[in-house]
Write an enzyme that holds these catalytic residues in place. Structure first.
Site, PDB file in Angstrom:
ATOM      1  N   GLY A  14       0.763  -1.172  -0.046  1.00  0.00           N
ATOM      2  CA  GLY A  14       0.113   0.044   0.024  1.00  0.00           C
ATOM      3  C   GLY A  14       0.686   1.307  -0.005  1.00  0.00           C
ATOM      4  O   GLY A  14       0.556   2.230   0.621  1.00  0.00           O
ATOM      5  N   ASN A  16       1.417   3.150  -2.703  1.00  0.00           N
ATOM      6  CA  ASN A  16       0.687   4.023  -3.634  1.00  0.00           C
ATOM      7  C   ASN A  16      -0.477   4.610  -2.767  1.00  0.00           C
ATOM      8  O   ASN A  16      -0.995   5.745  -3.022  1.00  0.00           O
ATOM      9  CB  ASN A  16       0.354   3.328  -4.919  1.00  0.00           C
ATOM     10  CG  ASN A  16       1.266   3.274  -5.790  1.00  0.00           C
ATOM     11  OD1 ASN A  16       1.700   4.445  -6.283  1.00  0.00           O
ATOM     12  ND2 ASN A  16       1.977   2.144  -6.091  1.00  0.00           N
ATOM     13  N   MET A  92      -4.472  -7.280  -6.612  1.00  0.00           N
ATOM     14  CA  MET A  92      -3.928  -8.327  -7.642  1.00  0.00           C
ATOM     15  C   MET A  92      -4.984  -9.348  -8.039  1.00  0.00           C
ATOM     16  O   MET A  92      -4.834 -10.634  -8.072  1.00  0.00           O
ATOM     17  CB  MET A  92      -2.803  -9.190  -6.784  1.00  0.00           C
ATOM     18  CG  MET A  92      -1.668  -8.431  -6.162  1.00  0.00           C
ATOM     19  SD  MET A  92      -0.760  -7.729  -7.632  1.00  0.00           S
ATOM     20  CE  MET A  92       0.187  -8.997  -8.226  1.00  0.00           C
ATOM     21  N   ARG A  93      -6.052  -8.697  -8.743  1.00  0.00           N
ATOM     22  CA  ARG A  93      -7.020  -9.431  -9.205  1.00  0.00           C
ATOM     23  C   ARG A  93      -7.418  -8.603 -10.555  1.00  0.00           C
ATOM     24  O   ARG A  93      -7.432  -7.481 -10.460  1.00  0.00           O
ATOM     25  CB  ARG A  93      -8.353  -9.500  -8.307  1.00  0.00           C
ATOM     26  CG  ARG A  93      -8.118 -10.495  -7.385  1.00  0.00           C
ATOM     27  CD  ARG A  93      -9.583 -10.431  -6.331  1.00  0.00           C
ATOM     28  NE  ARG A  93     -10.591 -10.859  -7.169  1.00  0.00           N
ATOM     29  CZ  ARG A  93     -11.194 -12.216  -6.936  1.00  0.00           C
ATOM     30  NH1 ARG A  93     -10.354 -13.021  -6.278  1.00  0.00           N
ATOM     31  NH2 ARG A  93     -11.957 -12.588  -7.625  1.00  0.00           N
ATOM     32  N   ASN A 109      -5.880   2.463 -12.894  1.00  0.00           N
ATOM     33  CA  ASN A 109      -4.869   1.525 -12.425  1.00  0.00           C
ATOM     34  C   ASN A 109      -3.519   2.186 -12.603  1.00  0.00           C
ATOM     35  O   ASN A 109      -3.381   3.023 -13.435  1.00  0.00           O
ATOM     36  CB  ASN A 109      -4.954   0.095 -13.347  1.00  0.00           C
ATOM     37  CG  ASN A 109      -4.018  -0.685 -12.793  1.00  0.00           C
ATOM     38  OD1 ASN A 109      -3.864  -0.984 -11.725  1.00  0.00           O
ATOM     39  ND2 ASN A 109      -3.291  -1.461 -13.574  1.00  0.00           N
ATOM     40  N   HIS A 111       0.454   1.030 -13.572  1.00  0.00           N
ATOM     41  CA  HIS A 111       1.109  -0.226 -13.571  1.00  0.00           C
ATOM     42  C   HIS A 111       2.642   0.197 -13.698  1.00  0.00           C
ATOM     43  O   HIS A 111       3.130   1.230 -14.317  1.00  0.00           O
ATOM     44  CB  HIS A 111       0.922  -0.851 -15.108  1.00  0.00           C
ATOM     45  CG  HIS A 111       1.467  -1.859 -15.585  1.00  0.00           C
ATOM     46  ND1 HIS A 111       1.281  -3.230 -14.814  1.00  0.00           N
ATOM     47  CD2 HIS A 111       2.416  -2.220 -16.509  1.00  0.00           C
ATOM     48  CE1 HIS A 111       2.039  -4.229 -15.482  1.00  0.00           C
ATOM     49  NE2 HIS A 111       2.746  -3.533 -16.385  1.00  0.00           N
ATOM     50  N   ASP A 147      -4.172  -4.485 -18.337  1.00  0.00           N
ATOM     51  CA  ASP A 147      -3.350  -3.265 -18.682  1.00  0.00           C
ATOM     52  C   ASP A 147      -3.500  -2.932 -19.664  1.00  0.00           C
ATOM     53  O   ASP A 147      -2.439  -2.290 -20.503  1.00  0.00           O
ATOM     54  CB  ASP A 147      -1.855  -3.667 -18.125  1.00  0.00           C
ATOM     55  CG  ASP A 147      -1.655  -4.311 -16.919  1.00  0.00           C
ATOM     56  OD1 ASP A 147      -2.372  -3.800 -15.801  1.00  0.00           O
ATOM     57  OD2 ASP A 147      -0.879  -5.182 -16.618  1.00  0.00           O
ATOM     58  N   GLU A 176       5.905   6.633  -9.620  1.00  0.00           N
ATOM     59  CA  GLU A 176       4.536   6.123  -9.336  1.00  0.00           C
ATOM     60  C   GLU A 176       3.732   6.959  -8.076  1.00  0.00           C
ATOM     61  O   GLU A 176       2.742   7.308  -8.418  1.00  0.00           O
ATOM     62  CB  GLU A 176       4.293   4.467  -8.755  1.00  0.00           C
ATOM     63  CG  GLU A 176       4.794   3.677  -9.710  1.00  0.00           C
ATOM     64  CD  GLU A 176       4.374   2.218  -9.266  1.00  0.00           C
ATOM     65  OE1 GLU A 176       3.518   1.762  -8.833  1.00  0.00           O
ATOM     66  OE2 GLU A 176       5.311   1.245  -9.462  1.00  0.00           O
TER      67      GLU A 176
HETATM   68  C1  GRF Z   1       3.059  -1.190  -7.575  1.00  0.00           C
HETATM   69  O1  GRF Z   1       4.243  -1.232  -8.298  1.00  0.00           O
HETATM   70  C2  GRF Z   1       1.947  -0.817  -8.724  1.00  0.00           C
HETATM   71  O2  GRF Z   1       2.400  -0.359  -9.889  1.00  0.00           O
HETATM   72  C3  GRF Z   1       1.512  -2.224  -9.108  1.00  0.00           C
HETATM   73  O3  GRF Z   1       1.541  -2.917  -7.981  1.00  0.00           O
HETATM   74  C4  GRF Z   1       2.574  -2.309  -6.786  1.00  0.00           C
HETATM   75  C5  GRF Z   1       1.592  -1.867  -5.642  1.00  0.00           C
HETATM   76  O4  GRF Z   1       2.772  -1.372  -4.669  1.00  0.00           O
HETATM   77  N1  GRF Z   1       0.136  -2.220  -9.745  1.00  0.00           N
HETATM   78  P1  GRF Z   1       2.152  -0.723  -3.575  1.00  0.00           P
HETATM   79  O5  GRF Z   1       1.469  -1.658  -2.680  1.00  0.00           O
HETATM   80  O6  GRF Z   1       1.289   0.659  -3.840  1.00  0.00           O
HETATM   81  O7  GRF Z   1       3.304  -0.308  -2.650  1.00  0.00           O
END
Ligand code: GRF
Length: 204
Positions: A14, A16, A92-93, A109, A111, A147, A176
Site C-alpha cells: 500500500g 501508492n 492483484m485481481r 490503475n 502499472h 493493463d 508512481e
Molecule cells: C506497484 O508497483 C503498482 O504499480 C503495481 O503494484 C504495486 C503496488 O505497490 N500495480 P504498493 O502496494 O502501492 O506499494
C-alpha cells in the site's frame, strides 16, 4: 459538488495508497478516500487506512462462488460508499467485464512499466530481462483487458546497466508516488476526456 470520493483497492503493502493519503493531506489532491477495499486480510494497506481512520472493507474471495460474484460484491461496496472513482493500487485481481462496464472510465490503475510494454506480473523484471534502456510507470483507465485501457499519464525512468528487478522497481515506485496523485487530481478537476483509445487532457 462535493469532493471526489475514492475507493482504493489494494492487496499488499500500500505505498501508492499512502502516497494518495499524503497528497490529500498536503492539499495536492482534492479528493477523499471513502473506503479501502482489500482481498487480503493481512494487507498492509488496511493497516495504513486504519491509522488514518479510513473505512476499511475486506472482501474474502473464498466466500464467493466465482469471480463474477466477487465483482458484484465489489460493485455493491462502491455503490454503498457513493464512490466516484475506483483506484486500483496493487490490487492483484483482474476485474471482470461486469465491474468494468458498471464503472466505465471511472476505474484507474497504475502499472510499473511504459505500457503497452510489459503488461501483467513482474513488469520490472520483464523490463530488465528484455534490456530496455528506459522504463517507467503508467496510469490508465481500466477496460476489459489486462493493463490495456486508455493511458492518462506516464513517467519515464532510465534502466541502468547494473539494475536488477528490485533496484529498477524502487526507482519506478518513486515516480508512481508522484504520478498517481497527479492523474487523479486531473480526474477530480474534470479534465480527462476519453476519445477512443486516447485520453485528452483539457486545459484548466
Ligand atoms: C506497484 O508497483 C503498482 O504499480 C503495481 O503494484 C504495486 C503496488 O505497490 N500495480 P504498493 O502496494 O502501492 O506499494
Amino acid at each position: 459538488m462535493g469532493k471526489l470520493r475514492l475507493a482504493v483497492l489494494a492487496s499488499g503493502r500500500g505505498t501508492n495508497l499512502q502516497a494518495l493519503i499524503d497528497a490529500i493531506a498536503a492539499g495536492e489532491l482534492e479528493a477523499e478516500i471513502a473506503v479501502i477495499i482489500s482481498n487480503r486480510r493481512d494487507a498492509q494497506a488496511l493497516e495504513r487506512g486504519r491509522k488514518h481512520q479510513i473505512p476499511l472493507c475486506f472482501l474474502d474471495p473464498r466466500e464467493y462462488i466465482d469471480s463474477d460474484a466477487y465483482d458484484r460484491a465489489l460493485v455493491a461496496v462502491w455503490q454503498e460508499y457513493k464512490v466516484d472513482l475506483v483506484v486500483l493500487a496493487g490490487f492483484m485481481r483482474l476485474l471482470g467485464p461486469e465491474a468494468v462496464r458498471a464503472y466505465r472510465n471511472r476505474i484507474v490503475n497504475i502499472h510499473p512499466s511504459l505500457l503497452p510494454s510489459f503488461p501483467g506480473l513482474n513488469a520490472q523484471a520483464q523490463a530488465v530481462a528484455y534490456g530496455v534502456r528506459y522504463s517507467g510507470c503508467t496510469v490508465h483507465f481500466v477496460d476489459e483487458g489486462m493493463d490495456t485501457g486508455p493511458i492518462i499519464l506516464q513517467a519515464v525512468v532510465p534502466v541502468k546497466e547494473d539494475d536488477n528487478p528490485e533496484t529498477l522497481a524502487a526507482r519506478i515506485l518513486k515516480e508512481e508516488h508522484r504520478l498517481y496523485p497527479r492523474a487523479i487530481q486531473l480526474f477530480a478537476e474534470g479534465r480527462l476526456e476519453v476519445v477512443g483509445r486516447r485520453v485528452r487532457i483539457k486545459d484548466k
